[in-house]
Scaffold this motif. Structure first.
Motif, PDB file in Angstrom:
ATOM      1  N   ARG A 273     -15.677 -24.531 -20.233  1.00 15.38           N
ATOM      2  CA  ARG A 273     -16.397 -25.736 -19.817  1.00 15.38           C
ATOM      3  C   ARG A 273     -15.434 -26.858 -19.447  1.00 15.38           C
ATOM      4  N   ARG A 274     -14.226 -26.840 -20.029  1.00 15.84           N
ATOM      5  CA  ARG A 274     -13.219 -27.858 -19.691  1.00 15.84           C
ATOM      6  C   ARG A 274     -12.768 -27.741 -18.244  1.00 15.84           C
ATOM      7  N   TYR A 275     -12.901 -26.550 -17.684  1.00 14.72           N
ATOM      8  CA  TYR A 275     -12.412 -26.297 -16.333  1.00 14.72           C
ATOM      9  C   TYR A 275     -13.559 -26.164 -15.337  1.00 14.72           C
ATOM     10  N   VAL A 288     -18.757 -30.985  -5.266  1.00 16.13           N
ATOM     11  CA  VAL A 288     -18.276 -30.263  -6.437  1.00 16.13           C
ATOM     12  C   VAL A 288     -19.301 -29.228  -6.850  1.00 16.13           C
ATOM     13  N   LYS A 289     -18.844 -27.996  -7.046  1.00 11.15           N
ATOM     14  CA  LYS A 289     -19.709 -26.890  -7.457  1.00 11.15           C
ATOM     15  C   LYS A 289     -19.515 -26.622  -8.941  1.00 11.15           C
ATOM     16  N   SER A 290     -20.579 -26.819  -9.708  1.00 12.53           N
ATOM     17  CA  SER A 290     -20.570 -26.487 -11.129  1.00 12.53           C
ATOM     18  C   SER A 290     -20.973 -25.031 -11.312  1.00 12.53           C
ATOM     19  N   HIS A 291     -20.434 -24.391 -12.336  1.00  2.08           N
ATOM     20  CA  HIS A 291     -20.850 -23.029 -12.664  1.00  2.08           C
ATOM     21  C   HIS A 291     -22.338 -23.031 -13.008  1.00  2.08           C
ATOM     22  N   ALA A 300     -21.008 -32.090 -17.277  1.00  6.80           N
ATOM     23  CA  ALA A 300     -20.374 -33.409 -17.365  1.00  6.80           C
ATOM     24  C   ALA A 300     -18.928 -33.345 -16.888  1.00  6.80           C
ATOM     25  N   HIS A 301     -18.228 -32.250 -17.189  1.00  5.46           N
ATOM     26  CA  HIS A 301     -16.855 -32.095 -16.700  1.00  5.46           C
ATOM     27  C   HIS A 301     -16.841 -32.021 -15.174  1.00  5.46           C
ATOM     28  N   ALA A 302     -17.808 -31.323 -14.582  1.00 10.46           N
ATOM     29  CA  ALA A 302     -17.887 -31.261 -13.129  1.00 10.46           C
ATOM     30  C   ALA A 302     -18.116 -32.650 -12.538  1.00 10.46           C
TER      31      ALA A 302
END
Length: 343
Positions: A273-275, A288-291, A300-302
């Protein structure tokens, strides 16, 4: 509305992002009947958000061509439209990757001088985080594409990792100058000449991805995606093996109790999740593409990645970097004719 746990995972991410960035404001685009009640239960997100209704949703299995034809009123399309008209500074989505790429490319267009967008992301290494691109947007690339990726990866590392002079490596089957196919060798020759202004290390191999040899690893999308999925699989394998080891006996369970603080630090360091948050770079806007399978922490990291890109003027930096490729600055390596031949 995209992702395996939408809209709750997205809203949980917005709640965290609103706490981290109290001055930020967010435009939520989705089904008002589903999103509205869920938003009311999240105080910080409710105060920081404006909700815009979108009647349609692009499913995870919809083909990009179908999304282009049928997705004009989808949450993904309307969110990208908001960036195109300047209503939003960037878009973050956990939805269909192919559709996001197709819609963003059509609506936002490419930056001048960029042939193709690249998918860039972060991963762990023994010396800190490492940037890798392309992660799957372009299965086949020529030398010019790889040089463009190097320029964009350099600016990504500066914006997201805060590195003043990130080192660049081209992924290859060996570190020697004669290794690899013609396109990789041509790209390396252009980058070595120095006119691009990058800190070019040279060729790197698979083990360099996690050893921290360079800050940015450049490759084609086919190789990058295989490397990414291999790394994810390796992390899952190690995690599963550790669970087996520490539950195999009473003595092992006692050992786990003693080692737990260190293992907790390791788990936090390696937490995928950090990446989370791969960036489609080369577009005339921040995307930005989140998993799709992440939770609120990952989303939130994204969002953090997207805000870093906006705050550091990422696209303007890319324009400046690409200008160094496209203009003959007096170096033979900078010649547009030579770059064209590299195709």
């Amino acid at each position: 509305m995209g992702g395996d746990h939408a809209p709750d995972a997205v809203l949980d991410g917005v709640e965290l992002a609103a706490e981290r960035h109290p001055q930020a404001r967010f435009l939520l685009v989705g089904d008002e009947a589903r999103v509205g009640p869920a938003l009311e239960r999240r105080k910080r997100a409710r105060q920081a958000c404006t909700l815009r209704h979108a009647p349609d949703v692009i499913s995870g299995d919809m083909k990009p061509t179908a999304a282009l034809r049928q997705g004009r009123n989808s949450s993904m399309r309307l969110a990208i439209d908001a960036v195109a008209v300047g209503e939003a500074a960037g878009v973050v989505s956990a939805g269909n990757t192919g559709a996001l790429m197709a819609l963003a490319k059509i609506v936002l267009k490419m930056l001048p001088g960029v042939d193709r967008p690249a998918l860039a992301g972060l991963g762990p290494s023994s010396r800190g985080d490492v940037v890798m691109l392309d992660l799957g947007a372009n299965v086949q690339c020529d030398a010019r594409n790889l040089v463009e990726f190097a320029v964009m990866g350099d600016q990504f590392a500066r914006a997201v990792l805060g590195l003043p002079s990130p080192s660049i490596g081209l992924l290859n089957v060996g570190s020697e100058e004669l290794k690899g196919d013609e396109r990789v060798r041509q790209a390396a020759e252009i980058l070595r000449d120095g006119h691009v202004g990058l800190n070019f290390h040279g060729f790197v191999e698979g083990f360099d991805l996690t050893s921290g040899t360079v800050d940015v690893v450049v490759t084609d999308g086919f190789t990058g995606n295989v490397a990414l999925k291999t790394g994810e699989g390796a992390l899952k394998l190690v995690g599963g093996m550790l669970r087996q080891v520490f539950t195999s006996s009473i003595a092992a369970r006692l050992g786990y109790l003693l080692a737990r603080p260190a293992l907790d630090r390791l788990r936090e360091w390696m937490d995928p999740r950090r990446y989370n948050g791969a960036v489609l770079i080369g577009l005339n806007g921040v995307v930005v593409k989140s998993h799709g399978g992440t939770d609120g922490i990952g989303f939130a990291h994204a969002m953090d990645v997207a805000m870093d890109m906006v705050n550091h003027g990422f696209n303007e930096r890319i324009r400046e970097g690409l200008a160094r490729i496209s203009t003959d600055s007096g170096s033979p390596g900078a010649s547009p004719a030579r770059l064209a031949a590299a195709r």
